[in-house]
Scaffold this active site. Structure first.
Site, PDB file in Angstrom:
ATOM      1  N   LYS A 197       7.524   7.415   3.119  1.00  0.00           N
ATOM      2  CA  LYS A 197       7.643   6.037   2.713  1.00  0.00           C
ATOM      3  C   LYS A 197       8.371   6.030   1.461  1.00  0.00           C
ATOM      4  CE  LYS A 197       4.029   4.276   5.142  1.00  0.00           C
ATOM      5  NZ  LYS A 197       4.319   2.996   6.075  1.00  0.00           N
ATOM      6  N   GLU A 244       0.980  -3.459  -0.534  1.00  0.00           N
ATOM      7  CA  GLU A 244      -0.357  -3.245   0.288  1.00  0.00           C
ATOM      8  C   GLU A 244      -0.253  -1.820   0.603  1.00  0.00           C
ATOM      9  OE1 GLU A 244       2.572  -4.277   1.682  1.00  0.00           O
ATOM     10  OE2 GLU A 244       2.561  -2.792   3.354  1.00  0.00           O
ATOM     11  N   SER A 250       6.401  12.867   9.771  1.00  0.00           N
ATOM     12  CA  SER A 250       6.522  11.840   8.800  1.00  0.00           C
ATOM     13  C   SER A 250       5.886  11.988   7.259  1.00  0.00           C
ATOM     14  CB  SER A 250       6.300  10.458   9.304  1.00  0.00           C
ATOM     15  OG  SER A 250       4.638  10.639   9.729  1.00  0.00           O
TER      16      SER A 250
END
Lengths: 265, 388
Positions: B89, B111, B378
């Site tokens: 991220k 968000e 990830s």
């Protein structure tokens, strides 16, 4: 239909009063009673909300009304049936619906069935000018209007294109943000925007978002052709049903409608 | 660089379905983004932050034991779990926060579902001195309490969203609403390849570093490209990040693994591409899970980061064009993969990534020593301890 409603109000030297009601909140019987009460009270146009699970342009009041309406299983089909039932007894109805329910229903079919239900047009808040061509054409082919929104953040050249494409009326968003009563608009810039839009078009300008009191309505002065009140109206009848809700609506809108007269009637 | 068309469409998917109040902000963002993308100094700073702050390049790692009993295929992980904050991220939040600063925006808004994107935004906000507001569903706050504490430690305000399903979908609605109100001074940092144009494109470009590195590393180490690239797909940013490094290598197969929840035949899953239909959500046209009436459905996944009813429009395009194949892995399969991978390889994968790892074992059984499977690992699984 819409043009006549604004024309009549203009002839009577007042702004058109355009209440917003969420269909099916908390049930369709209540909505029907409210529509008739609004008609009796003198509403010029009614915005009828179609419940949607993810209403991006709406604040807590209308979002919660939509959730209540979904619990009563009210979807686009039921809203069209309601509009059809009320058509003879109501002022022109404009649907206020997000795009996805229309997309799933089918854009052409939506336009066809909305016309058959006697609806005057549709406001689709998540379809701005850039994505509006298909829907506008489909509605237009059925003789229906598609008012488009202009926001305080809309640059002037874009506003000119929007008012050019809008049909029925131009929906002027009074302030940044979403629908709801939390913060009233700043009227000075709003009046400036209305004046600049007035230079662009003769189409009716209806102001909405955040208007809740007769004073808000009077603050618009001569510059708008119509005023939309939604969240405050929903707050006024929240928790009530059927005739009780209709009574509260009548009481709530009377001073708002009076405030729409630019000179005392 | 395969860009969407001028209206933000990848084939039939994408676009800009948002209220008028946001259109000018999206136009402003698009102009600033294109100027930044064309400016070598912008990319130089982005790569410097990724190197010194995030710890890139992340390594690739060949698993020794996890699938060795079923196949001789080299199974290689792209280690995004080794990034600062523990997931892919942050690649995106670094890029967007640098862009926000370049645009003169004074606040960041985000968000979050699992909390990873919220943490990544709070992290770059702290680093750059930009206040951060994070919107998070009440249910996610309960199931990802650790990340909430981390965000608060980093100085972010975490706002609980109690409307609707109280998960990522409603947190995203709320973030859009807040953005509409503060659009003049606030930059909305979207966490995945979703939303209105230019977000799906912009987020992909900021995540593309995963695929670019992985391609170079695979060629250097093994002298060939992977036969298959696997990534989990919620909104789809880690998948699009790794896929986009190989998009012109037509022989490299792409596999997107969605959350099968309790099974895609029922209602409790989050497999938008496998089991959904075309619609409009959060600003773009893509696949989503919805009722016949067009109401967006509640989803289920054991993994909060995949628990989302929509998916990025470029994935919808990849599905329609056949460029990628989308499969699903159930909660139970993901949990099994989580445990097996931890014991065989000494790495706790995020539950999201465990979906990709679970499918990798299935695919490995159909591949041999001449093939090479690359999996995007990830994120790391610390946040999921105690949940499986």
């Amino acid at each position: 239909m819409l043009e006549d409603a604004f024309e009549r109000a203009r002839g009577e030297k007042r702004m058109a009063f355009i209440p917003y009601v969420m269909a099916g909140d908390p049930d369709l019987e209540t909505t029907e009673a409210i529509l008739l009460a609004l008609s009796d009270a003198g509403a010029d146009v009614i915005e009828l909300g179609v419940p949607y699970s993810d209403p991006l342009a709406d604040g807590p009041t209308i979002a919660a009304a939509g959730q209540r309406a979904l619990r009563s299983a009210t979807h686009l089909r039921e809203v069209l049936a309601l509009a059809s039932r009320c058509r003879e007894r109501c002022p022109p109805i404009v649907l206020f619906t997000y795009y996805n329910p229309v997309y799933q229903f089918g854009v052409e079919r939506f336009a066809r069935e909305a016309a058959a239900a006697g609806v005057a047009g549709a406001i689709v808040p998540d379809v701005a000018l850039d994505e509006s061509a298909e829907l506008r054409a489909a509605l237009q082919a059925q003789g229906l209007t598609m008012p488009l929104l202009v926001a305080p953040s809309t640059p002037h050249p874009r506003a000119a294109r929007i008012v050019d494409a809008a049909t029925g009326f131009v929906y002027v968003v009074s302030r940044l943000g979403v629908t709801g009563t939390g913060n009233a608009p700043d009227f000075a810039p709003l009046r400036r925007q209305l004046a600049s839009l007035r230079e662009l078009t003769d189409k009716p300008l209806a102001v909405g978002f955040g208007l809740s009191s007769p004073q808000d309505v009077r603050n618009l002065g001569m510059l708008a052709d119509g005023v939309v009140v939604g969240s405050a109206l929903i707050d006024a009848y929240a928790g009530a049903r059927a005739q009780e809700a209709a009574t509260r609506v009548r009481q709530f809108v009377a001073p708002l409608i009076a405030a729409c007269f630019l000179v005392s009637p | 660089m395969s860009a969407p068309d001028t209206r933000g469409y990848f084939g039939d998917f994408g676009g800009r379905y948002v209220p008028e109040v946001l259109i000018a902000a999206l136009d402003e963002l698009e102009r600033a983004m294109m100027a930044a993308f064309a400016d070598p100094a912008f990319w130089a700073e982005y790569h410097e932050v990724l190197r010194d702050f995030v710890g890139r390049p992340s390594p690739i790692y060949r698993c020794e034991r996890y699938a060795a009993d079923v196949s001789s295929v080299p199974l290689v992980m792209k280690r995004e779990d080794t990034n600062h904050t523990g997931a892919h991220k942050i690649n995106n939040t670094v890029g967007q926060a640098l862009l926000a600063r370049r645009m003169g925006k004074r606040r960041l808004l985000a968000e979050t579902g699992a909390g990873q994107h919220g943490v990544a935004t709070a992290t770059v906000g702290a680093k750059l001195g930009l206040p951060v507001d994070v919107y998070m569903g009440v249910r996610d706050i309960e199931r990802q309490a650790l990340n909430v504490d981390v965000m608060r430690l980093l100085g972010a305000q975490v706002h609980a969203v109690a409307s609707g399903t109280q998960t990522l979908k409603d947190a995203t609605n709320e973030a859009f609403r807040v953005w509409a109100q503060r659009v003049e001074d606030t930059f909305y940092v979207i966490g995945s390849v979703v939303g209105a144009h230019p977000y799906p494109f912009m987020v992909r470009e900021f995540q593309k570093v995963i695929g670019i590195e992985a391609r170079r590393q695979t060629l250097e180490r093994y002298g060939r490209l992977p036969s298959d690239v696997i990534a989990c797909v919620g909104g789809g940013s880690n998948a699009m990040g790794i896929f986009s490094g190989f998009v012109d290598d037509r022989d490299v197969k792409f596999w997107g693994v969605e959350a099968g929840g309790k099974g895609v035949d029922g209602d409790e899953h989050a497999a938008s591409l496998r089991a959904g239909s075309i619609g409009v959500l959060h600003g773009s046209r893509s696949y989503l899970l919805q009722s016949a009436e067009g109401q967006v459905r509640e989803t289920h996944s054991i993994s909060a980061g995949l628990d989302y009813p929509g998916v990025g429009p470029e994935h919808a395009f990849f599905k329609e064009s056949g460029r990628a194949t989308y499969v699903d892995i159930t909660d139970a399969q993901a949990v099994e993969a989580f445990h097996a991978f931890a014991r065989c390889e000494g790495i706790l994968p995020a539950l999201e990534s465990a979906h990709a790892i679970g499918f990798a074992r299935e695919l490995a059984a159909q591949r041999g020593a001449d093939d090479l499977i690359l999996v995007n690992l990830s994120g790391r699984g610390d946040k999921d301890i105690g949940r499986c």
